[in-house]
Write an enzyme that holds these catalytic residues in place. Structure first.
Site, short mmCIF file in Angstrom:
data_model
loop_
_atom_site.label_atom_id
_atom_site.label_comp_id
_atom_site.label_asym_id
_atom_site.label_seq_id
_atom_site.Cartn_x
_atom_site.Cartn_y
_atom_site.Cartn_z
N GLY A 101 45.23 25.40 13.92
CA GLY A 101 46.29 26.38 13.40
C GLY A 101 47.36 26.17 13.79
O GLY A 101 47.74 25.75 15.00
N ASP A 146 47.40 29.64 22.12
CA ASP A 146 46.46 30.19 22.85
C ASP A 146 46.65 29.71 24.48
O ASP A 146 45.85 30.41 25.45
CB ASP A 146 44.81 29.69 22.52
CG ASP A 146 44.66 30.16 21.18
OD1 ASP A 146 45.23 31.15 20.75
OD2 ASP A 146 43.67 29.43 20.77
N ARG A 165 48.51 59.54 22.35
CA ARG A 165 47.11 58.90 21.88
C ARG A 165 46.97 57.67 22.66
O ARG A 165 47.85 57.09 23.77
CB ARG A 165 47.52 58.24 20.51
CG ARG A 165 47.58 59.35 19.37
CD ARG A 165 47.98 58.35 18.29
NE ARG A 165 47.58 59.09 16.89
CZ ARG A 165 48.09 58.99 15.86
NH1 ARG A 165 49.11 58.46 15.70
NH2 ARG A 165 47.94 60.12 14.82
N GLY A 219 43.91 34.50 20.94
CA GLY A 219 43.64 33.68 22.00
C GLY A 219 42.25 33.06 22.28
O GLY A 219 42.07 32.35 23.31
N ARG A 254 43.70 54.84 18.48
CA ARG A 254 44.26 54.03 17.16
C ARG A 254 44.21 52.44 17.63
O ARG A 254 44.44 52.14 18.83
CB ARG A 254 45.60 54.31 16.82
CG ARG A 254 45.74 55.62 16.02
CD ARG A 254 44.99 55.54 14.67
NE ARG A 254 45.55 56.91 13.88
CZ ARG A 254 45.17 58.01 13.93
NH1 ARG A 254 43.78 58.26 14.69
NH2 ARG A 254 45.27 58.93 13.13
N LEU A 263 50.05 37.42 12.94
CA LEU A 263 51.58 37.71 13.29
C LEU A 263 52.07 36.82 14.50
O LEU A 263 53.07 36.42 14.86
CB LEU A 263 51.96 39.15 13.68
CG LEU A 263 51.53 40.04 12.20
CD1 LEU A 263 51.75 41.51 12.46
CD2 LEU A 263 53.04 39.87 11.28
N ARG A 297 51.15 33.84 15.44
CA ARG A 297 51.38 32.78 15.07
C ARG A 297 52.57 32.22 14.04
O ARG A 297 53.07 31.25 13.87
CB ARG A 297 50.18 31.91 14.22
CG ARG A 297 49.11 31.83 15.07
CD ARG A 297 48.11 30.68 15.00
NE ARG A 297 47.86 30.32 13.51
CZ ARG A 297 46.65 30.31 12.93
NH1 ARG A 297 45.84 30.43 13.83
NH2 ARG A 297 46.70 29.97 11.59
O1 F6P Z 1 44.02 28.65 18.06
C1 F6P Z 1 44.77 29.82 17.48
C2 F6P Z 1 44.21 30.85 16.90
O2 F6P Z 1 45.31 31.55 16.55
C3 F6P Z 1 43.19 31.61 17.81
O3 F6P Z 1 44.04 32.57 18.79
C4 F6P Z 1 42.43 32.29 16.75
O4 F6P Z 1 41.17 32.69 17.25
C5 F6P Z 1 42.32 31.07 15.68
O5 F6P Z 1 43.31 30.49 15.76
C6 F6P Z 1 42.41 31.87 14.10
O6 F6P Z 1 42.25 30.71 13.20
P1 F6P Z 1 42.28 31.13 11.89
O7 F6P Z 1 43.62 30.94 11.32
O8 F6P Z 1 41.61 29.84 11.28
O9 F6P Z 1 41.68 32.45 11.42
#
Ligand code: F6P
Length: 368
Positions: free
Chosen positions: A15, A149, A184, A192, A286, A293, A295
């Site tokens: 990722g 993470d 709320r 993570g 909620r 977002l 990343r």
């Molecule tokens: O390892 C980074 C991460 O963003 C995790 O926090 C998350 O579980 C995973 O990658 C999501 O991966 P993908 O973009 O393949 O859904």
């Protein structure tokens, strides 16, 4: 034996995380200053494994010009993938059955065909495990720890983490005012994977009332009591941060699915927690899922600096003939550690860490 380096390839795997481009820029400029030719492998190792898919070439030269003005940009100019680990590559056969094959020899042949002497592998636990396997097969490789993470051993922090928690904290800050205006409960689900670093880092900084993390089984009755306790004290709203990998006591981890050759997709726990809290407290609740977002977007200044330091340290490590290692932050220095120890286990949030003790001193509930 000192290796004569002439050509170095960089790849980004798994990722994406803010700061990848800053690492690439620092590595390219530092390598070129040593007279090395620098290259980038497209989409993890796909540029070597499926070169025909890249009309412009699966391995591209990285000039000074190619890395101009990219330090602050999110994503990666090389592309990345978290599908199809080359060491356990799923191949669907004509009869529909799946065979798992090790394609590492194809990577090694591809590197040799391009005359690559050494590789900078930028990635998280999965990509660095691949890097270590390639090192054991003779590839001169140096790893750079990346992941929002922050779950990698041997480095105090990975780049990408600060950007993720800074954005998450800003979102939680914003939710405070709307939660308070409407009396709320707001449940904020963050990424993570199996570690609670993002939830705890952002939740403590943005003064969450409860933080639910994979390291601690949570009891919803205790979380509901926290909400009621605040109500008794005149606080009609609450903010609950939930890590996507958090697990309820007597319950299961919430998994959205698992595709062939990919890691489990976590998510959905935020909605479950919200529904249960609404029922138990009678308060309108909620859910906000921050998801990808966290990343996206560019790196914070702290991540930019760390990424630049890591990129340049990776090249210094190569120049010193140190391979099979990962650059790691060990303040005040960046040093090299064996890749094998960095991937030996997942770094989770220690219960007795200063961060957790601080959270508990501040009255934050972990649902335990
Ligand atoms: O390892 C980074 C991460 O963003 C995790 O926090 C998350 O579980 C995973 O990658 C999501 O991966 P993908 O973009 O393949 O859904």
């Amino acid at each position: 034996m000192t290796i004569q380096i002439r050509r170095v390839a960089i790849n980004t795997g798994g990722g994406d995380a803010p700061g990848l481009n800053a690492v690439i820029r620092a590595a390219v400029i530092s390598g070129r200053r040593r007279g090395w030719e620098m290259f980038g492998i497209r989409d993890g190792y796909n540029g070597l494994l499926e070169p025909e898919a890249y009309p412009g070439g699966g391995v591209i030269p990285l000039s000074r010009e190619s890395v101009r003005g990219i330090t602050h940009l999110g994503g990666t100019i090389l592309g990345t993938t978290n599908r199809g680990n080359p060491l356990e590559y799923p191949v669907v056969k004509p009869d529909g059955s799946v065979e798992v094959v090790d394609r590492s020899d194809e990577i090694i042949q591809g590197l040799a065909a391009h005359g690559i002497d050494a590789v900078v592998a930028i990635g998280g636990d999965g990509s660095l495990a691949i890097a270590n396997a390639l090192f054991e097969k003779g590839v001169n490789i140096v790893g750079v720890p990346k992941t929002i993470d922050n779950d990698l051993e041997e480095t105090v922090v990975t780049f990408g983490y600060d950007s993720a928690i800074s954005f998450a904290a800003e979102c939680i800050d914003r939710l405070h005012s709307t939660a308070e205006a409407h009396d709320r409960v707001m449940v904020v689900e963050v990424m993570g994977r199996y570690a609670g670093w993002i939830a705890v880092g952002a939740g403590v900084a943005a003064t969450a009332d409860a933080i639910l993390i994979p390291e601690i089984l949570f009891d919803l009755d205790i979380v509901a009591e926290k909400v009621r306790d605040r109500q008794r004290k005149g606080r009609e709203f609450s903010i609950i941060v939930v890590a996507e990998g958090a697990v309820p006591k007597n319950g299961e981890r919430s998994i959205l699915g698992k595709a062939l050759g990919q890691a489990e997709r976590l998510g959905g726990i935020g909605l479950q927690v919200a529904a249960a809290l609404e029922e138990k407290t009678g308060k309108e609740t909620r859910t906000v899922v921050l998801g990808h977002l966290l990343r996206g977007g560019g790196p914070t200044t702290r991540d930019r600096l760390l990424a630049l330091r890591f990129g340049s340290a990776a090249i210094r490590s190569m120049a010193a003939g140190c391979f099979g290692c990962m650059v790691a932050l060990d303040p005040p220095v960046v040093r090299s550690v064996p890749l094998s120890s960095a991937i030996s286990r997942m770094k989770t949030v220690p219960h007795e860490s200063d961060l957790m003790l601080t959270a508990r001193d501040l009255g934050i509930s972990f649902g335990d």
